[in-house]
Design an enzyme around this catalytic site. Sequence first.
Site, PDB file in Angstrom:
ATOM      1  N   HIS A 184     -19.944  -6.359 -18.424  1.00 41.79           N
ATOM      2  CA  HIS A 184     -21.284  -6.850 -18.767  1.00 41.79           C
ATOM      3  C   HIS A 184     -22.274  -5.682 -18.890  1.00 41.79           C
ATOM      4  O   HIS A 184     -22.962  -5.536 -19.902  1.00 41.79           O
ATOM      5  CB  HIS A 184     -21.727  -7.830 -17.673  1.00 41.79           C
ATOM      6  CG  HIS A 184     -23.079  -8.424 -17.885  1.00 41.79           C
ATOM      7  ND1 HIS A 184     -23.263  -9.683 -18.413  1.00 41.79           N
ATOM      8  CD2 HIS A 184     -24.324  -7.945 -17.645  1.00 41.79           C
ATOM      9  CE1 HIS A 184     -24.561  -9.943 -18.500  1.00 41.79           C
ATOM     10  NE2 HIS A 184     -25.227  -8.908 -18.019  1.00 41.79           N
ATOM     11  N   GLU A 185     -22.308  -4.847 -17.880  1.00 43.75           N
ATOM     12  CA  GLU A 185     -23.257  -3.723 -17.905  1.00 43.75           C
ATOM     13  C   GLU A 185     -22.889  -2.736 -19.013  1.00 43.75           C
ATOM     14  O   GLU A 185     -23.766  -2.129 -19.627  1.00 43.75           O
ATOM     15  CB  GLU A 185     -23.310  -3.022 -16.541  1.00 43.75           C
ATOM     16  CG  GLU A 185     -23.813  -3.895 -15.386  1.00 43.75           C
ATOM     17  CD  GLU A 185     -25.171  -4.545 -15.641  1.00 43.75           C
ATOM     18  OE1 GLU A 185     -26.014  -3.943 -16.337  1.00 43.75           O
ATOM     19  OE2 GLU A 185     -25.377  -5.685 -15.158  1.00 43.75           O
ATOM     20  N   HIS A 199     -24.595  -3.704 -22.115  1.00 43.78           N
ATOM     21  CA  HIS A 199     -25.968  -3.162 -22.147  1.00 43.78           C
ATOM     22  C   HIS A 199     -25.943  -1.661 -22.475  1.00 43.78           C
ATOM     23  O   HIS A 199     -26.739  -1.167 -23.270  1.00 43.78           O
ATOM     24  CB  HIS A 199     -26.637  -3.330 -20.774  1.00 43.78           C
ATOM     25  CG  HIS A 199     -27.037  -4.739 -20.434  1.00 43.78           C
ATOM     26  ND1 HIS A 199     -27.954  -5.444 -21.174  1.00 43.78           N
ATOM     27  CD2 HIS A 199     -26.680  -5.557 -19.408  1.00 43.78           C
ATOM     28  CE1 HIS A 199     -28.141  -6.643 -20.619  1.00 43.78           C
ATOM     29  NE2 HIS A 199     -27.371  -6.737 -19.542  1.00 43.78           N
ATOM     30  N   GLU A 217     -29.179  -8.877 -23.636  1.00 42.56           N
ATOM     31  CA  GLU A 217     -28.236  -9.778 -22.954  1.00 42.56           C
ATOM     32  C   GLU A 217     -27.119 -10.209 -23.907  1.00 42.56           C
ATOM     33  O   GLU A 217     -25.976 -10.410 -23.483  1.00 42.56           O
ATOM     34  CB  GLU A 217     -29.001 -10.993 -22.410  1.00 42.56           C
ATOM     35  CG  GLU A 217     -28.181 -11.917 -21.538  1.00 42.56           C
ATOM     36  CD  GLU A 217     -27.822 -11.337 -20.172  1.00 42.56           C
ATOM     37  OE1 GLU A 217     -28.305 -10.227 -19.836  1.00 42.56           O
ATOM     38  OE2 GLU A 217     -27.054 -11.977 -19.441  1.00 42.56           O
TER      39      GLU A 217
END
Lengths: 501, 501
Positions: free
Chosen positions: A264-265, A268, A294
């Site tokens: 997830h990170e 980003h 997001e």
Amino acid sequence: MPDPIEDLRTHLAPIEDLKAAATVLRWDQETYMPDGGAEARAQQLSTLQSTAHERFVAEETGTLLDRAADAVGDAAPLDTDAALVRVTRRDYERAVRVPSSLVAELSKAKSQAQQAWTQARQHDDFSRFAPHLERLVDLSVEKAEAIGYADAPYDALLTAYEPGRTTAEVASLFGTLRDDLVPLVDAIGDALPIDDTILRGTYPQSDQRAFGRSVIADFGYDFDRGRQDVSAHPFTMSFAPNDVRLTTRYDEDNVASALFSTIHEAGHGLYEQGIDPSLARTPLGDGTALSTHESQARLWENHIGRSRPFWRHYLPALRDRFPSALGDAALEPFYRAINRVTPSLIRVEADEVTYHLHVMLRFELGRGLIDGTLSVNDLPERWNEAMDTYLGVVPETDANGVLQDVHWSQGAFGYFPTYTLGTLTAAQLMEAIQDDLPSLSEQVANGRFDPLLDWLRSHVHRHGRILTAPDLLERATGAELSADPWLRYAENKFGALYDLA
Amino acid sequence: MPDPIEDLRTHLAPIEDLKAAATVLRWDQETYMPDGGAEARAQQLSTLQSTAHERFVAEETGTLLDRAADAVGDAAPLDTDAALVRVTRRDYERAVRVPSSLVAELSKAKSQAQQAWTQARQHDDFSRFAPHLERLVDLSVEKAEAIGYADAPYDALLTAYEPGRTTAEVASLFGTLRDDLVPLVDAIGDALPIDDTILRGTYPQSDQRAFGRSVIADFGYDFDRGRQDVSAHPFTMSFAPNDVRLTTRYDEDNVASALFSTIHEAGHGLYEQGIDPSLARTPLGDGTALSTHESQARLWENHIGRSRPFWRHYLPALRDRFPSALGDAALEPFYRAINRVTPSLIRVEADEVTYHLHVMLRFELGRGLIDGTLSVNDLPERWNEAMDTYLGVVPETDANGVLQDVHWSQGAFGYFPTYTLGTLTAAQLMEAIQDDLPSLSEQVANGRFDPLLDWLRSHVHRHGRILTAPDLLERATGAELSADPWLRYAENKFGALYDLA
């Protein structure tokens, strides 16, 4: 010869440096700072922020913007100079409208509210937080009035995170989503539950770290221009396109937690590392909206990381890494386990389906606080009612209910909906990507991510803030944001997983 | 009611915050920053430094200083308000005298010189560095002329690090020192060498780290207000009295290297952690001079860490930590090994005796460059001659000779002598401490360091920059700085170790 664009850039670059320096200090605060450093750090951050703010709201910025606007005239939407003027003007108008006395009051109230929230949550006592929340609501409404809005004060707060979107648009999207999502969650609740005990076992942190790093390096996350550390809550921070850092946290009893947070990170981080380097040290050198940010995180986490092709490639390596815990794990049970859906009390622990009901609830209650239709005192009861209606579970304590998130204590009204907007954006981008890259599943199953990353770089990352989120999505997918792509994705994926009619 | 002191403090506090933020960025640069971050970091640091500088040299500072000076009048030397005015005035006068064009030229020249030095050292080619060094010498002389001096331009550069001291005083101290030190080193060279193979073996980094941490925690270094990380070159940086960080580097083949570097840096760290917290966010909240700082590092490293009583206490724990490498190490051979003296080419690897010959050589050559009696082109030859005269060893390459240190490429003329001034200061403080604490050896042999730390806190640390180094030493020891205490210490200790007449 005078160059008004160059003059504007020269004026803005040190302001961006000061903001980047503040980000370094916040990164350090969350990763390595000793406890004793907290008080001095708060002062240092306050000085950096106020120094950057003062320079930005100075009349000189307005004068330079006017001159630069004359110089760029009517340029194409992707013209960097025109975008620099457009986006800086937007930020500037917003910043100068909020009186510095209100900025200071809000800053003080947030700091007090966060302390009160910590206490209230610890003692499960909403009344300790209530007066602070009331104060923040009042000041946020005051701020919204100062900024101005077309329809509702919540608009003015939402656009801090989502320029170009309105409360009414979000409410409409969420309405469509809710109509299909609540029955989907109900149907899953009636189906045979998925067993995810396969994910539990003993997974040493160093091995989890090595595996996670290898996966995101395969995606294209560049460790020469970033790093990964440990923090209490995972986050991504960018100091420059060439210095974009991730954090995660490890649960040695669960193989999925840190891995999906890492992916997830990294989503980003790939966004920030992919911004055109020529936009560095300008207001264009960030992600364009929280929803777009997001979307990148969710796209890699859910559409890639929780997909069958991904695990066709990575499960053998994961089994090799953890032979005693996962030596005999088969693809299908593992794939099912990482996609288990089950209503729960805590947003940050929610699966990719029920998560949006947590977000909707917060959007509706937050909006009610700001438009005055909901009083702070009624908030805990309304929270619990909404949990029951949407998820069928009711927290026994406010600590596990209305007090679970830090965001409102930070005055971040308008923030929560960006999570779901990002998920919808990810699904809509993914349909466009699948049209452009018909072999994507096969590529992912072979551990090849460069075609996907190239697509994202070219349609999303490189633009920085040149395009607003709605404009970017329209150019990338040919359509306005809709809930339909995500609903198609969720109904297909979870319909099959849960054998729904 | 106007309070001119409070107004001055309010003006200075954010300037200190900006400087502290720059220190955080430099710390990160040396510890965790990925390679890609270098360019943006240089810009961020430049912005922070110029923002702090502009605010400090603003006319407002002068006005506030004038008003505050009227308010404090003739106060006692330890009066904080009077010291604030006195020290800030000194910094201000110095800062405003250097034109901002010269600041910018020096900054650019240093940056180019450092790159050229890196290349020159790598290719062992002094000629690549020479023109840059010439330029830095010229600009440094220009800076010295702008600042002003009583006797020699080197004075103006030295006082950046050592307010209250002169070149003539340093030359006189170093003359005394040299007269006794060269014969001492000669005598040691003629004596039976000490065998230090006991220090070599296999010492895993994690165990070295744990042992080093336990030692400095015993000293009183507070890990809740600091931390220790790894960097290429060990250093200490303070962001605030409650956030003081150390670094070290590990050699897994040698047990002494990281340990003494840890103790050395902890000496610096204890100083910063011991500064009166009320001086934070003012120009008084740092160590008063580099020599005073170095005195604290050398006192803990050499007078404590390389002493017999210290190892009487710690050798058993070290043996337990490294049973296979040191299981049968006895006190006396170990004590001898860590105090081995041998002339060598590289300053940072030198022992506590020959180190000062390296420093003297740099002082003399650097001073010659600044007063024009030595040309850059003659520097390598003069370096090698001085090495031969002082140490009896001559480098075969300039990379291991005149190019070994980064400092001159940073324009840091006047810096090197502070190392030896610090050592002399440490020995002089130590004689006063031994008078006040007759049981010190016994306390150290029992692992009790609080009486020593209390003494240092009370006589040195807490004052920050309230007293200059000469004033502080005079108050603490009743005498001006002298080479005699260190010569007594060295002749006693190494006379016994090497069985000299």
